[in-house]
Design an enzyme around this catalytic site. Structure first.
Site, PDB file in Angstrom:
ATOM      1  CG  ASN A  54      -7.235  -0.457   0.698  1.00  0.00           C
ATOM      2  OD1 ASN A  54      -6.087   0.043   0.000  1.00  0.00           O
ATOM      3  ND2 ASN A  54      -6.844  -1.050   2.036  1.00  0.00           N
ATOM      4  CG  HIS A  72      -2.992   3.410   2.146  1.00  0.00           C
ATOM      5  ND1 HIS A  72      -3.505   3.271   0.877  1.00  0.00           N
ATOM      6  CD2 HIS A  72      -3.379   2.521   2.908  1.00  0.00           C
ATOM      7  CE1 HIS A  72      -4.164   2.219   0.929  1.00  0.00           C
ATOM      8  NE2 HIS A  72      -3.859   1.369   2.154  1.00  0.00           N
ATOM      9  CB  CYS A  80      -0.913   0.015   1.061  1.00  0.00           C
ATOM     10  SG  CYS A  80      -2.013  -1.490   1.253  1.00  0.00           S
TER      11      CYS A  80
END
Ligand SMILES: CC(C)(COP(=O)(O)OP(=O)(O)OC[C@H]1O[C@@H](n2cnc3c(N)ncnc32)[C@H](O)[C@@H]1OP(=O)(O)O)[C@@H](O)C(=O)NCCC(=O)NCCS
Length: 323
Positions: free
Chosen positions: A276, A246, A121
């Protein structure tokens, strides 16, 4: 030193940003018919309302190329001048050729350096820093920095603890050597004790995480590293236009903004409609907001990410100058 050499020493700036999201929307209500969950639980725990899921044809390289084309068009740059392509991905279908190599061919870029990196990520902030450093070192002049993720392909769609979180997307920046640097030094590192907290590993090769440990770290430790990223970049919080972190969970993004003293600034919350998307989440939020005119030009924003590895990275990037 010539002007050209000074530019090499100084750094790079973002010229434009682009993105690609699959057309297929998967809502929380649709997930209710797939696993034992409900819209209210998902919204309360994550903030997510819907996400985009790729078809078989929407592969990691295909989405990466589409995002790159959009970024090039918005930057007013022709693929022929791209001499470096860095792709952040944790979901590429193929080991070789890498995604960056495939994108180079699809774009007809003459003979760029092609690098894929996997830092899950936080991969995009790492990729941006690596491309900026290559430009600073004088080994590239104009780069495409892309993230492309197809998390749906590494998801157990019977596991309600993970399948409600993930989504697919790609996004990209065009960055170019500049005597007015728009990308700061990076602050990056790892937390070794959390190395197994986020994983895609055999035998299932499906996304799994210790959600509670990650959440605890994000609430208690992330702001310290994010604040350090701003200081190391040579900025004060009050000089920043906002936070693009993020997009894992609204319950992490909002406290992070508060802890940094940035709650009254522009704070990206694209997770609500995009889920996500791992490495793609930061450039996706940036590109969508910038294209919609929601980010003021030539303004510094904190980009901060964390995730599998367990890695984190933060830097300050200025939005493109008006053309
Ligand atoms: C994943 C996350 C949203 C889960 O939230 P949580 O509050 O920790 O939830 P838990 O896993 O403790 O589950 C609480 C309860 O809800 C249940 N539950 C889990 N998923 C559910 C779902 N989709 N729908 C309904 N109930 C669910 C659990 O079984 C549990 O039930 P129990 O109390 O009867 O045992 C949260 O931990 C999180 O955001 N973590 C950080 C993730 C992250 O940022 N990762 C970054 C990766 S890049």
């Amino acid at each position: 030193m010539t002007d050209d050499m000074t530019a090499v020493r100084r750094g790079s700036e973002i010229l434009g940003a682009g993105y690609y999201q699959p057309a297929t929307v998967l809502t929380n209500h649709e997930l209710e018919s797939m696993v034992e969950t409900n819209d209210e639980w998902i919204r309360q725990r994550t903030g997510i309302r819907e996400r985009r899921i790729a078809s078989d044809e929407e592969t990691v390289p295909m989405m990466a190329t589409a995002a790159a084309r959009d970024a090039l068009a918005n930057a007013g740059i022709d693929a022929s001048v791209i001499d470096l392509i860095v792709v952040a991905t944790v979901t590429s279908e193929q080991r070789s050729p890498n995604t960056a190599g495939r994108v180079a061919v699809d774009l007809d870029a003459p003979s760029p350096v092609v690098i894929d990196i996997n830092v899950a990520c936080s991969g995009y902030v790492h990729a941006l820093a690596i491309a900026d450093q290559a430009i600073k070192a004088g080994t590239a002049t104009t780069a495409l920095v892309i993230a492309s993720e197809k998390l749906s392909a590494v998801t157990d769609w019977t596991d309600r603890s993970t399948c409600i979180l993930v989504a697919d997307a790609a996004a990209a920046f065009v960055i170019r050597r500049s005597s007015r640097p728009g990308i700061s030094t990076v602050t990056w590192g790892t937390e070794p004790e959390l190395v197994d907290a986020v994983a895609i590993e055999p035998p299932t090769n499906k996304f799994a995480q210790d959600g509670k440990s990650v959440f605890k770290w994000a609430i208690s430790e992330a702001a310290g590293y994010a604040a350090k990223s701003v200081t190391n970049a040579g900025y004060r919080i009050d000089e920043l236009g906002g936070l693009i972190s993020h997009q894992a969970n609204l319950r992490i993004i909002e406290p992070l903004a508060r802890q940094l003293g940035m709650a009254d600034k522009i704070v990206a919350t694209d997770v609500v409609t995009s889920g996500n998307t791992s490495a793609a989440s930061i450039p996706l939020a940036f590109a969508k907001m910038w294209q919609a005119g929601e980010l003021p030009p030539d303004t510094p924003f904190l980009l901060f990410a964390f995730g599998g590895g367990f890695a984190y990275a933060g830097l300050v990037a200025r939005t493109p100058r008006p053309r």
